[in-house]
Motif scaffolding. Structure first.
Motif, PDB file in Angstrom:
ATOM      1  N   VAL A   1       0.827  -1.197   0.000  1.00 38.60           N
ATOM      2  CA  VAL A   1       0.000   0.000   0.000  1.00 38.60           C
ATOM      3  C   VAL A   1       0.866   1.253   0.000  1.00 38.60           C
ATOM      4  CG1 VAL A   1      -1.971  -1.092   1.107  1.00 38.60           C
ATOM      5  CG2 VAL A   1      -0.195  -0.061   2.526  1.00 38.60           C
ATOM      6  N   LEU A   2       0.340   2.294  -0.643  1.00 43.10           N
ATOM      7  CA  LEU A   2       0.978   3.608  -0.690  1.00 43.10           C
ATOM      8  C   LEU A   2      -0.044   4.658  -0.288  1.00 43.10           C
ATOM      9  CD1 LEU A   2       2.703   3.350  -4.200  1.00 43.10           C
ATOM     10  CD2 LEU A   2       3.901   3.343  -2.009  1.00 43.10           C
ATOM     11  N   LEU A   3       0.326   5.520   0.642  1.00 47.13           N
ATOM     12  CA  LEU A   3      -0.497   6.664   1.023  1.00 47.13           C
ATOM     13  C   LEU A   3       0.201   7.910   0.508  1.00 47.13           C
ATOM     14  CD1 LEU A   3      -2.886   7.905   2.658  1.00 47.13           C
ATOM     15  CD2 LEU A   3      -1.317   7.964   4.621  1.00 47.13           C
ATOM     16  N   ASP A   4      -0.474   8.680  -0.364  1.00 47.02           N
ATOM     17  CA  ASP A   4       0.207   9.815  -0.988  1.00 47.02           C
ATOM     18  C   ASP A   4      -0.288  11.145  -0.432  1.00 47.02           C
ATOM     19  OD1 ASP A   4      -2.047  10.892  -2.564  1.00 47.02           O
ATOM     20  OD2 ASP A   4      -1.834   9.114  -3.813  1.00 47.02           O
ATOM     21  N   ASN A   5       0.318  12.234  -0.915  1.00 39.94           N
ATOM     22  CA  ASN A   5       0.025  13.557  -0.348  1.00 39.94           C
ATOM     23  C   ASN A   5      -1.218  14.215  -0.933  1.00 39.94           C
ATOM     24  OD1 ASN A   5       1.179  14.083  -2.860  1.00 39.94           O
ATOM     25  ND2 ASN A   5       2.395  15.818  -2.132  1.00 39.94           N
ATOM     26  N   THR A   6      -2.057  13.419  -1.625  1.00 40.04           N
ATOM     27  CA  THR A   6      -3.406  13.891  -1.944  1.00 40.04           C
ATOM     28  C   THR A   6      -4.425  13.259  -1.001  1.00 40.04           C
ATOM     29  OG1 THR A   6      -3.949  12.130  -3.535  1.00 40.04           O
ATOM     30  CG2 THR A   6      -2.753  14.055  -4.376  1.00 40.04           C
ATOM     31  N   GLY A   7      -3.941  12.410  -0.081  1.00 42.16           N
ATOM     32  CA  GLY A   7      -4.838  11.707   0.815  1.00 42.16           C
ATOM     33  C   GLY A   7      -5.459  10.484   0.186  1.00 42.16           C
ATOM     34  N   ALA A   8      -4.798   9.894  -0.824  1.00 45.42           N
ATOM     35  CA  ALA A   8      -5.304   8.694  -1.487  1.00 45.42           C
ATOM     36  C   ALA A   8      -4.462   7.490  -1.103  1.00 45.42           C
ATOM     37  CB  ALA A   8      -5.298   8.872  -3.003  1.00 45.42           C
ATOM     38  N   LEU A   9      -5.109   6.332  -1.013  1.00 44.02           N
ATOM     39  CA  LEU A   9      -4.428   5.077  -0.701  1.00 44.02           C
ATOM     40  C   LEU A   9      -4.447   4.191  -1.941  1.00 44.02           C
ATOM     41  CD1 LEU A   9      -3.207   3.430   1.782  1.00 44.02           C
ATOM     42  CD2 LEU A   9      -5.393   2.216   1.749  1.00 44.02           C
ATOM     43  N   THR A  10      -3.257   3.789  -2.390  1.00 44.80           N
ATOM     44  CA  THR A  10      -3.122   2.897  -3.544  1.00 44.80           C
ATOM     45  C   THR A  10      -2.803   1.495  -3.045  1.00 44.80           C
ATOM     46  OG1 THR A  10      -2.302   4.717  -4.903  1.00 44.80           O
ATOM     47  CG2 THR A  10      -1.917   2.479  -5.711  1.00 44.80           C
TER      48      THR A  10
ATOM     49  N   ALA B   1      -4.436  22.211   1.435  1.00 41.66           N
ATOM     50  CA  ALA B   1      -3.827  23.426   1.991  1.00 41.66           C
ATOM     51  C   ALA B   1      -4.345  23.693   3.403  1.00 41.66           C
ATOM     52  CB  ALA B   1      -4.117  24.622   1.088  1.00 41.66           C
ATOM     53  N   ASP B   2      -5.430  23.035   3.780  1.00 43.79           N
ATOM     54  CA  ASP B   2      -6.000  23.216   5.109  1.00 43.79           C
ATOM     55  C   ASP B   2      -5.353  22.310   6.159  1.00 43.79           C
ATOM     56  OD1 ASP B   2      -7.766  25.122   4.156  1.00 43.79           O
ATOM     57  OD2 ASP B   2      -9.327  23.651   3.714  1.00 43.79           O
ATOM     58  N   LEU B   3      -4.350  21.549   5.776  1.00 42.76           N
ATOM     59  CA  LEU B   3      -3.656  20.711   6.748  1.00 42.76           C
ATOM     60  C   LEU B   3      -3.058  21.577   7.852  1.00 42.76           C
ATOM     61  CD1 LEU B   3      -1.727  18.067   4.605  1.00 42.76           C
ATOM     62  CD2 LEU B   3      -3.296  17.548   6.486  1.00 42.76           C
ATOM     63  N   PRO B   4      -3.245  21.204   9.115  1.00 40.58           N
ATOM     64  CA  PRO B   4      -2.602  21.948  10.201  1.00 40.58           C
ATOM     65  C   PRO B   4      -1.085  21.913  10.045  1.00 40.58           C
ATOM     66  CG  PRO B   4      -4.287  20.474  11.050  1.00 40.58           C
ATOM     67  CD  PRO B   4      -4.105  20.128   9.614  1.00 40.58           C
TER      68      PRO B   4
ATOM     69  N   LYS C   1      -6.440  -5.233   7.376  1.00 37.78           N
ATOM     70  CA  LYS C   1      -6.868  -3.857   7.650  1.00 37.78           C
ATOM     71  C   LYS C   1      -5.669  -2.915   7.726  1.00 37.78           C
ATOM     72  CE  LYS C   1     -11.202  -5.103   8.256  1.00 37.78           C
ATOM     73  NZ  LYS C   1     -11.037  -6.567   8.072  1.00 37.78           N
ATOM     74  N   VAL C   2      -5.881  -1.699   7.231  1.00 36.91           N
ATOM     75  CA  VAL C   2      -4.944  -0.607   7.464  1.00 36.91           C
ATOM     76  C   VAL C   2      -5.743   0.569   7.999  1.00 36.91           C
ATOM     77  CG1 VAL C   2      -3.340  -1.374   5.662  1.00 36.91           C
ATOM     78  CG2 VAL C   2      -5.054   0.369   5.136  1.00 36.91           C
ATOM     79  N   TYR C   3      -5.037   1.509   8.629  1.00 37.69           N
ATOM     80  CA  TYR C   3      -5.688   2.631   9.313  1.00 37.69           C
ATOM     81  C   TYR C   3      -5.014   3.924   8.879  1.00 37.69           C
ATOM     82  CZ  TYR C   3      -7.205  -1.382  11.979  1.00 37.69           C
ATOM     83  OH  TYR C   3      -7.731  -2.606  12.323  1.00 37.69           O
ATOM     84  N   VAL C   4      -5.820   4.913   8.540  1.00 34.91           N
ATOM     85  CA  VAL C   4      -5.311   6.185   8.041  1.00 34.91           C
ATOM     86  C   VAL C   4      -5.920   7.318   8.846  1.00 34.91           C
ATOM     87  CG1 VAL C   4      -5.132   7.744   6.074  1.00 34.91           C
ATOM     88  CG2 VAL C   4      -4.936   5.279   5.719  1.00 34.91           C
ATOM     89  N   THR C   5      -5.062   8.217   9.327  1.00 36.59           N
ATOM     90  CA  THR C   5      -5.540   9.401  10.034  1.00 36.59           C
ATOM     91  C   THR C   5      -5.736  10.557   9.061  1.00 36.59           C
ATOM     92  OG1 THR C   5      -3.269  10.109  10.523  1.00 36.59           O
ATOM     93  CG2 THR C   5      -4.401   8.764  12.189  1.00 36.59           C
ATOM     94  N   ASP C   6      -6.786  11.341   9.309  1.00 36.20           N
ATOM     95  CA  ASP C   6      -7.077  12.552   8.540  1.00 36.20           C
ATOM     96  C   ASP C   6      -7.026  13.728   9.517  1.00 36.20           C
ATOM     97  OD1 ASP C   6      -8.215  14.744   7.282  1.00 36.20           O
ATOM     98  OD2 ASP C   6      -9.823  13.596   6.321  1.00 36.20           O
ATOM     99  N   PRO C   7      -5.919  14.494   9.526  1.00 32.97           N
ATOM    100  CA  PRO C   7      -5.808  15.599  10.486  1.00 32.97           C
ATOM    101  C   PRO C   7      -6.685  16.796  10.146  1.00 32.97           C
ATOM    102  CG  PRO C   7      -3.863  15.491   9.099  1.00 32.97           C
ATOM    103  CD  PRO C   7      -4.693  14.301   8.748  1.00 32.97           C
ATOM    104  N   ILE C   8      -7.167  16.881   8.922  1.00 35.60           N
ATOM    105  CA  ILE C   8      -8.058  17.986   8.565  1.00 35.60           C
ATOM    106  C   ILE C   8      -9.434  17.766   9.179  1.00 35.60           C
ATOM    107  CG2 ILE C   8      -9.155  19.246   6.672  1.00 35.60           C
ATOM    108  CD1 ILE C   8      -6.799  18.473   4.898  1.00 35.60           C
TER     109      ILE C   8
END
Length: 453
Positions: A346-355, A386-389, A404-411
């Motif tokens: 799996v890859l998590l990229d800087n658009t918030g997408a999981l491949t 751009a709204d990322l803290p 299972k994998v787990y992804v945090t969304d700080p926005i």
């Protein structure tokens, strides 16, 4: 060099207190009863069919010293701990029982017991669970930076400090070392500072070596060390160089290191180690180089990351191939790793997408089908990135027990559960803080509750 362990007493003289310090974040700390040591009666919290097979998550908050433990799969709050300073990283120990709470700039690593573990009873394995706890065991050497876990061991590389003259070093820990607050775990003392890395291999350690006169903090050689009691002795410096070394990983037979001119591969056959270099391919240009590597004991290939470019590395056949992961607008990779016991990547990229890739190894040898098959891409946010803290980004934790994998969304202050088999988000938890770091703890192969498809 001697890495000291010490006992830290954190007084939380309350049953419910409010901790603030994450902007407008408010966190409730719920104290649980203290836990006795691992020599407790096996009846304590032990049910041969009731031990949690899904595991637990450990999360930290942005700009805060609190660390929270959640019970899976429901992600219910078990406990929250206050550590010394804001964690810079979280890593799982070699057998996934403990979370290493890294406070790099404060030269400190604390450990939290996730409360799930397995014991070998010769003819069978028993699973146990208890409430989480903050451990007395600590590491306090200079600049803990790279953490590499394999086969029940965790190698911690301390960079040292050029300004103070502190040299680099390595500590190799087992879960027993952490749980029993030992001080006789094996350590390696190096001669100068470096932004280095090390991989544990049982009684051996493969570690970077830097020339003290080098103009860069990055090492360019690799040494083979053999454990003798509480220290390691140098057995060999490999002749194959690795300029500007950064990134390492291992699988069953090979250890790989990222170099500016390719990948250094070290093959182990018993007690014999042989080094070779896999040169960069024609897809590399300019300053492009592999600086991050991922491996898995069950996978024959490594994954190498060169910025946003992803390469499949076949160490045995000395081949490197560029993967089309359909990045779209993505320009960086924020999280990565093998999952589902090495069957997926799996890859998590800087658009918030999981491949998600399906991994086939050498199943398709002799055909045109790749070892890594693109399976799915999940967009986990529609928000403006751009709204990322400040200082925050989406973070990934991978279960070692199921798919299972787990992804945090700080926005959105959310925590997503993704089922890799079905390639879908199956649950989202709303958090009352801005998440920062995350790691998974649990029993990698639980005796009860195995996931099956």
């Amino acid at each position: 060099m001697k890495i000291q362990t010490k006992v830290a007493y954190l007084a939380l003289a309350m049953s419910a207190a409010l901790l603030t310090g994450c902007g407008d974040t408010t966190v409730t700390i719920n104290e649980l009863p203290p836990i006795v040591g691992d020599d407790h009666d096996h009846d304590d919290d032990h049910d041969h069919g009731g031990v949690n097979a899904a595991g637990r998550l450990v999360l930290s908050a942005i700009d805060s010293a609190f660390v929270q433990v959640l019970e899976l799969p429901a992600k219910t709050e078990l406990n929250t701990f206050v550590v010394s300073t804001t964690p810079s990283a979280l890593y799982a120990s070699g057998d996934y029982r403990y979370a290493a709470v890294v406070q790099r700039n404060d030269d400190l690593v604390q450990f939290i017991d996730g409360g799930l573990w397995q014991e070998d009873h010769v003819d069978h394995m028993d699973d146990f669970q208890a409430a989480p706890r903050l451990m007395p065991f600590q590491l306090s050497q200079v600049r803990p930076t790279h953490f590499s876990a394999a086969d029940g061991q965790l190698a911690v590389f301390f960079d040292g400090n050029a300004a103070t003259g502190a040299a680099a070093g390595v500590a190799v820990l087992t879960d027993a070392d952490i749980g029993e607050d030992r001080s006789d775990y094996p350590q390696l003392s190096l001669t100068t500072h470096q932004h280095g890395l090390a991989q544990p291999r049982g009684e051996f350690l493969i570690s970077s070596i830097r020339d003290a006169n080098s103009s860069t903090t990055l090492p360019d050689q690799v040494g083979l060390y053999h454990q003798h009691g509480d220290h390691f002795d140098l057995e060999e410096i490999f002749a194959v160089s690795c300029p500007n070394m950064h990134g390492s990983a291992q699988n069953h037979e090979f250890i790989a290191f990222g170099c500016s001119d390719g990948v250094l591969l070290i093959e182990q056959d018993g007690e014999t180690f042989t080094a070779s270099k896999l040169a960069n391919t024609d897809e590399f240009s300019g300053s492009m180089r592999i600086g991050t590597l991922a491996g898995h004991d069950a996978a024959e290939h490594f994954i190498g990351l060169a910025g946003a470019a992803v390469f499949a590395i076949d160490a045995e056949d000395a081949e490197m191939a560029l993967l089309d992961w359909q990045p779209g607008a993505a320009t960086a990779i924020w999280g990565y790793g093998f999952a589902e016991q090495g069957e997926k990547f799996v890859l998590l990229d800087n658009t918030g997408a999981l491949t998600i890739f399906n991994y086939h190894g050498h199943e398709h040898e002799g055909s045109d089908e790749p070892a890594f098959e693109f399976a799915a891409k999940l967009a986990l946010t529609a928000a403006n990135l751009a709204d990322l803290p400040a200082g925050a980004r989406f973070q990934l934790a991978i279960s070692a027990a199921d798919d299972k994998v787990y992804v945090t969304d700080p926005i959105a202050r959310q925590l997503h559960t993704i089922d890799l088999h079905d390639a879908e988000v199956v649950n989202t938890k709303q958090l009352n803080f801005i998440p920062h770091r995350i790691t998974w703890l649990g029993i990698a192969e639980p005796e009860h509750g195995h996931h099956d498809h």
